[in-house]
Enzyme design. Structure first.
Site, PDB file in Angstrom:
ATOM      1  N   SER A 112      -6.134   0.871   4.204  1.00  0.00           N
ATOM      2  CA  SER A 112      -6.075  -0.585   4.295  1.00  0.00           C
ATOM      3  C   SER A 112      -6.955  -1.067   5.451  1.00  0.00           C
ATOM      4  CB  SER A 112      -4.619  -1.054   4.432  1.00  0.00           C
ATOM      5  OG  SER A 112      -4.512  -2.453   4.252  1.00  0.00           O
ATOM      6  N   GLU A 234     -10.629  -0.649  -3.315  1.00  0.00           N
ATOM      7  CA  GLU A 234      -9.292  -1.070  -3.734  1.00  0.00           C
ATOM      8  C   GLU A 234      -8.913  -2.288  -2.906  1.00  0.00           C
ATOM      9  OE1 GLU A 234      -5.973  -0.620  -1.920  1.00  0.00           O
ATOM     10  OE2 GLU A 234      -7.247  -0.571  -0.149  1.00  0.00           O
ATOM     11  N   HIS A 314      -2.832   0.957  -1.897  1.00  0.00           N
ATOM     12  CA  HIS A 314      -1.613   0.161  -1.806  1.00  0.00           C
ATOM     13  C   HIS A 314      -0.673   0.367  -2.992  1.00  0.00           C
ATOM     14  CE1 HIS A 314      -4.313  -1.929   1.024  1.00  0.00           C
ATOM     15  NE2 HIS A 314      -3.201  -2.279   1.650  1.00  0.00           N
TER      16      HIS A 314
END
Length: 339
Positions: A112, A234, A314
């Protein structure tokens, strides 16, 4: 860019740092993170910023950067687990001592917001880092696939020869390799290459991570290098028009033009909310494009081998990725291989 190398694998009993380059966590999550690292047979050292709060960040930029610099420089620390994502890692880039980090390669684990560290360390320091689950989520609660993928990459990366999806999750081929070179360039964007010929297996250095973070560093000294690379992307919690903006930013910056292939993860919670939702104030139009349409209009015109639905980031179960490693994608067999 030269071929990146793996840092020394972790070994049971190693001392590792828990660092907080991004957002803070409650005390209970920090306790879970300590237990998580111990579950792997490692001895955690909690860096000071893990207990700090500075708005939506775990301590000031100077505090968080100092912790990372210290963790890399200390000879008794063998690896670094990022506590969580959130926000703030990108603010540390001007404060990190990349010359020192280059001389002290160690496994760095996170995803992330930690994408900012993966892309910059891979680019400036020349070693592999690991895009994987962070310990504040409590490793004792991880499913077997996620935990085994993490442990394999950190302790025995030389034994990992294929990056697999969880059972029941098949990779999807969005653009297979073709020998047809008569198709035009990408509409509206000059210089898009034709599909490659010959062997359908495409090999390149794995780079990428969170789409929003990658778009956020464009134009900076720390922007992603996709030349001849396999680009993994992503995201989470972004509306379609924001995904469109970020995909388009990468296209305009030549990142799809330069890469050898594209690996798309899942885009969790990235749907447009119902327009009759009284809590929603961000609707910009009566209609939306789907993720599939955005990819078809912005990404696929570059005619690069493209796979979708790789389970990393995620969601759970998730795979741990060796960022910077040489990988191969086979769009015919729908496989991701390591040498």
């Amino acid at each position: 860019m030269n071929k990146l190398f793996y840092p020394r694998p972790l070994q049971p009993g190693d001392t590792v740092a828990l660092a907080a380059p991004s957002s803070p966590v409650p005390a209970a999550n920090l306790e879970a993170a300590v237990k998580s690292v111990k579950l792997l047979g490692l001895d955690p050292v909690v860096m000071p910023s893990c207990r700090e709060h500075h708005g939506y960040m775990a301590g000031t930029d100077a505090q968080r950067a100092a912790d990372l610099n210290e963790a890399f420089s200390r000879k008794d620390i063998a690896g670094i687990f990022c506590l969580r994502g959130g926000f703030g890692a990108m603010r540390l880039l001007p404060l990190l001592n990349f010359n020192m980090i280059r001389q002290n390669p160690k496994p760095l684990i996170g995803y992330s917001d930690i994408t900012a560290l993966h892309t910059s360390i891979n680019k400036l320091c020349g070693f592999v880092t690991f895009h994987g689950p962070m310990p504040n989520t409590d490793y004792s609660r991880l499913d077997d696939f996620t935990l085994e993928s993490l442990k394999s990459q950190l302790f025995h990366p030389q034994d990992v020869h294929e990056l697999q999806n969880p059972q029941g999750q098949e990779l999807q081929v969005l653009y297979p390799v073709s020998t047809n070179t008569d198709s035009p360039d990408a509409p509206g964007i000059s210089g898009a290459p034709h599909a490659p010929e010959g062997n359908p297996i495409i090999t390149g250095r794995l780079t990428g991570g969170n789409l929003s973070l990658i778009a956020g560093t464009l134009g900076s000294p720390w922007e992603i290098d996709t030349k001849n690379a396999i680009l993994f992307l992503e995201d989470v919690g972004e509306r379609p028009y924001r995904l469109d903006r970020n995909f388009t930013a990468l296209a305009l910056a030549g990142k799809f033009r330069d890469c050898a292939g594209i690996l798309l993860g899942t885009f969790t919670d990235c749907e447009e909310p119902p327009h009759d939702d009284p809590a929603d104030s961000g609707v910009i139009a009566d209609r939306t494009l789907t993720l599939q349409q955005i990819i078809e209009e912005v990404v696929l015109p570059y005619k690069k081998p493209t796979l979708l639905n790789y389970r990393a980031g995620h969601m759970y179960p998730q795979s741990t990725l060796p960022m910077g490693a040489q990988i191969s994608i086979d769009p015919v067999q729908k496989r991701i291989l390591l040498p």
